[in-house]
Motif scaffolding. Structure first.
Motif, PDB file in Angstrom:
ATOM      1  N   ILE A   3       0.858  -1.186   0.000  1.00 47.56           N
ATOM      2  CA  ILE A   3       0.000   0.000   0.000  1.00 47.56           C
ATOM      3  C   ILE A   3       0.893   1.234   0.000  1.00 47.56           C
ATOM      4  O   ILE A   3       1.659   1.446   0.943  1.00 47.56           O
ATOM      5  CB  ILE A   3      -0.915   0.043   1.251  1.00 47.56           C
ATOM      6  N   ASN A   4       0.827   2.006  -1.057  1.00 47.73           N
ATOM      7  CA  ASN A   4       1.619   3.232  -1.171  1.00 47.73           C
ATOM      8  C   ASN A   4       3.100   3.003  -0.882  1.00 47.73           C
ATOM      9  O   ASN A   4       3.739   3.784  -0.180  1.00 47.73           O
ATOM     10  CB  ASN A   4       1.063   4.320  -0.251  1.00 47.73           C
ATOM     11  N   GLY A   5       3.644   1.912  -1.406  1.00 46.08           N
ATOM     12  CA  GLY A   5       5.062   1.614  -1.237  1.00 46.08           C
ATOM     13  C   GLY A   5       5.425   0.945   0.077  1.00 46.08           C
ATOM     14  O   GLY A   5       6.583   0.652   0.318  1.00 46.08           O
ATOM     15  N   LYS A   6       4.473   0.699   0.944  1.00 42.88           N
ATOM     16  CA  LYS A   6       4.732   0.040   2.227  1.00 42.88           C
ATOM     17  C   LYS A   6       4.162  -1.373   2.183  1.00 42.88           C
ATOM     18  O   LYS A   6       2.981  -1.556   1.891  1.00 42.88           O
ATOM     19  CB  LYS A   6       4.101   0.819   3.376  1.00 42.88           C
ATOM     20  N   ASN A  41     -22.702  -1.233  14.424  1.00 46.68           N
ATOM     21  CA  ASN A  41     -23.024  -0.389  13.277  1.00 46.68           C
ATOM     22  C   ASN A  41     -21.784  -0.247  12.395  1.00 46.68           C
ATOM     23  O   ASN A  41     -20.686  -0.621  12.789  1.00 46.68           O
ATOM     24  CB  ASN A  41     -23.577   0.972  13.734  1.00 46.68           C
ATOM     25  N   TYR A  42     -21.966   0.283  11.219  1.00 40.86           N
ATOM     26  CA  TYR A  42     -20.890   0.368  10.234  1.00 40.86           C
ATOM     27  C   TYR A  42     -19.632   1.029  10.793  1.00 40.86           C
ATOM     28  O   TYR A  42     -18.530   0.489  10.671  1.00 40.86           O
ATOM     29  CB  TYR A  42     -21.377   1.126   8.994  1.00 40.86           C
ATOM     30  N   ALA A  43     -19.775   2.183  11.418  1.00 36.74           N
ATOM     31  CA  ALA A  43     -18.611   2.933  11.903  1.00 36.74           C
ATOM     32  C   ALA A  43     -17.848   2.145  12.965  1.00 36.74           C
ATOM     33  O   ALA A  43     -16.615   2.043  12.908  1.00 36.74           O
ATOM     34  CB  ALA A  43     -19.040   4.288  12.452  1.00 36.74           C
ATOM     35  N   GLU A  44     -18.564   1.587  13.925  1.00 33.40           N
ATOM     36  CA  GLU A  44     -17.899   0.817  14.987  1.00 33.40           C
ATOM     37  C   GLU A  44     -17.249  -0.446  14.432  1.00 33.40           C
ATOM     38  O   GLU A  44     -16.152  -0.821  14.840  1.00 33.40           O
ATOM     39  CB  GLU A  44     -18.900   0.468  16.083  1.00 33.40           C
ATOM     40  N   ALA A  45     -17.915  -1.098  13.485  1.00 36.65           N
ATOM     41  CA  ALA A  45     -17.362  -2.312  12.886  1.00 36.65           C
ATOM     42  C   ALA A  45     -16.091  -2.001  12.093  1.00 36.65           C
ATOM     43  O   ALA A  45     -15.112  -2.748  12.166  1.00 36.65           O
ATOM     44  CB  ALA A  45     -18.401  -2.977  11.989  1.00 36.65           C
ATOM     45  N   GLN A  46     -16.087  -0.880  11.360  1.00 38.04           N
ATOM     46  CA  GLN A  46     -14.899  -0.518  10.586  1.00 38.04           C
ATOM     47  C   GLN A  46     -13.736  -0.163  11.512  1.00 38.04           C
ATOM     48  O   GLN A  46     -12.592  -0.511  11.241  1.00 38.04           O
ATOM     49  CB  GLN A  46     -15.201   0.632   9.625  1.00 38.04           C
ATOM     50  N   SER A  83      -7.958   5.821   6.776  1.00 38.42           N
ATOM     51  CA  SER A  83      -7.830   6.838   5.733  1.00 38.42           C
ATOM     52  C   SER A  83      -7.839   6.231   4.333  1.00 38.42           C
ATOM     53  O   SER A  83      -7.913   6.963   3.346  1.00 38.42           O
ATOM     54  CB  SER A  83      -6.542   7.644   5.931  1.00 38.42           C
ATOM     55  N   LEU A  84      -7.786   4.906   4.240  1.00 37.17           N
ATOM     56  CA  LEU A  84      -7.756   4.235   2.940  1.00 37.17           C
ATOM     57  C   LEU A  84      -9.144   4.214   2.308  1.00 37.17           C
ATOM     58  O   LEU A  84     -10.160   4.320   2.999  1.00 37.17           O
ATOM     59  CB  LEU A  84      -7.258   2.800   3.112  1.00 37.17           C
ATOM     60  N   ASP A  85      -9.166   4.022   0.995  1.00 37.51           N
ATOM     61  CA  ASP A  85     -10.458   3.839   0.342  1.00 37.51           C
ATOM     62  C   ASP A  85     -11.022   2.481   0.759  1.00 37.51           C
ATOM     63  O   ASP A  85     -10.297   1.595   1.204  1.00 37.51           O
ATOM     64  CB  ASP A  85     -10.327   3.947  -1.182  1.00 37.51           C
ATOM     65  N   ASN A  90     -10.915  -3.084   2.659  1.00 38.53           N
ATOM     66  CA  ASN A  90     -11.548  -4.401   2.687  1.00 38.53           C
ATOM     67  C   ASN A  90     -10.592  -5.501   2.242  1.00 38.53           C
ATOM     68  O   ASN A  90     -10.619  -6.601   2.779  1.00 38.53           O
ATOM     69  CB  ASN A  90     -12.823  -4.408   1.841  1.00 38.53           C
ATOM     70  N   ALA A  91      -9.735  -5.190   1.260  1.00 40.18           N
ATOM     71  CA  ALA A  91      -8.749  -6.169   0.799  1.00 40.18           C
ATOM     72  C   ALA A  91      -7.736  -6.468   1.909  1.00 40.18           C
ATOM     73  O   ALA A  91      -7.364  -7.630   2.130  1.00 40.18           O
ATOM     74  CB  ALA A  91      -8.034  -5.660  -0.453  1.00 40.18           C
TER      75      ALA A  91
END
Length: 125
Positions: A3-6, A41-46, A83-85, A90-91
């Motif tokens: 990811i971004n060179g890392k 909920n979505y935010a807590e799960a992410q 901060s990732l898309d 998810n990947a």
């Protein structure tokens, strides 16, 4: 995964399990996925998924340092992951989950001892 060179790798190590237990309900890793990922909920799960990915990456980074002391551990932080898309995030989560499941399998085969053979009852010398 790069990811971004890392390079972001994953390993289910003792440190990763400890970190997950620290954030799991009742400090029970088994409840982490059920109660933190699947039923929030979505935010807590992410946010919980980001903590999971970060813990698995920390396990990888510490292991890399263990096998190569010149390697300086640089684990990714949950905030950076958020901060990732979504597709990239998810990947990473799926790759970390695969490592978690695969690293939990037994990889050491136990061979029978090659010591003294025991005599069967009733057998003669």
């Amino acid at each position: 995964m790069n990811i971004n060179g890392k390079e972001i790798g994953f390993r289910r190590s003792v440190s990763a399990n400890c970190r997950l237990a620290d954030i799991a309900p009742g400090h029970d890793i088994g409840r982490f996925f059920k109660e933190k990922i699947l039923s929030m909920n979505y935010a807590e799960a992410q946010r919980a998924a980001a903590q999971f990915v970060a813990a698995m990456n920390e396990g990888y980074e510490l292991y890399q340092h263990f096998i190569d002391p010149a390697h300086v551990p640089d684990p990714v932080q949950p905030e950076a992951l958020l901060s990732l898309d979504e597709a990239t995030f998810n990947a990473l989560y799926q790759e970390a989950l695969n490592a978690y499941n695969n690293d939990g399998k037994t990889t050491v085969e136990v061979q029978p001892s090659k010591g003294k053979k025991t005599k069967k009852p009733g057998a003669s010398n």
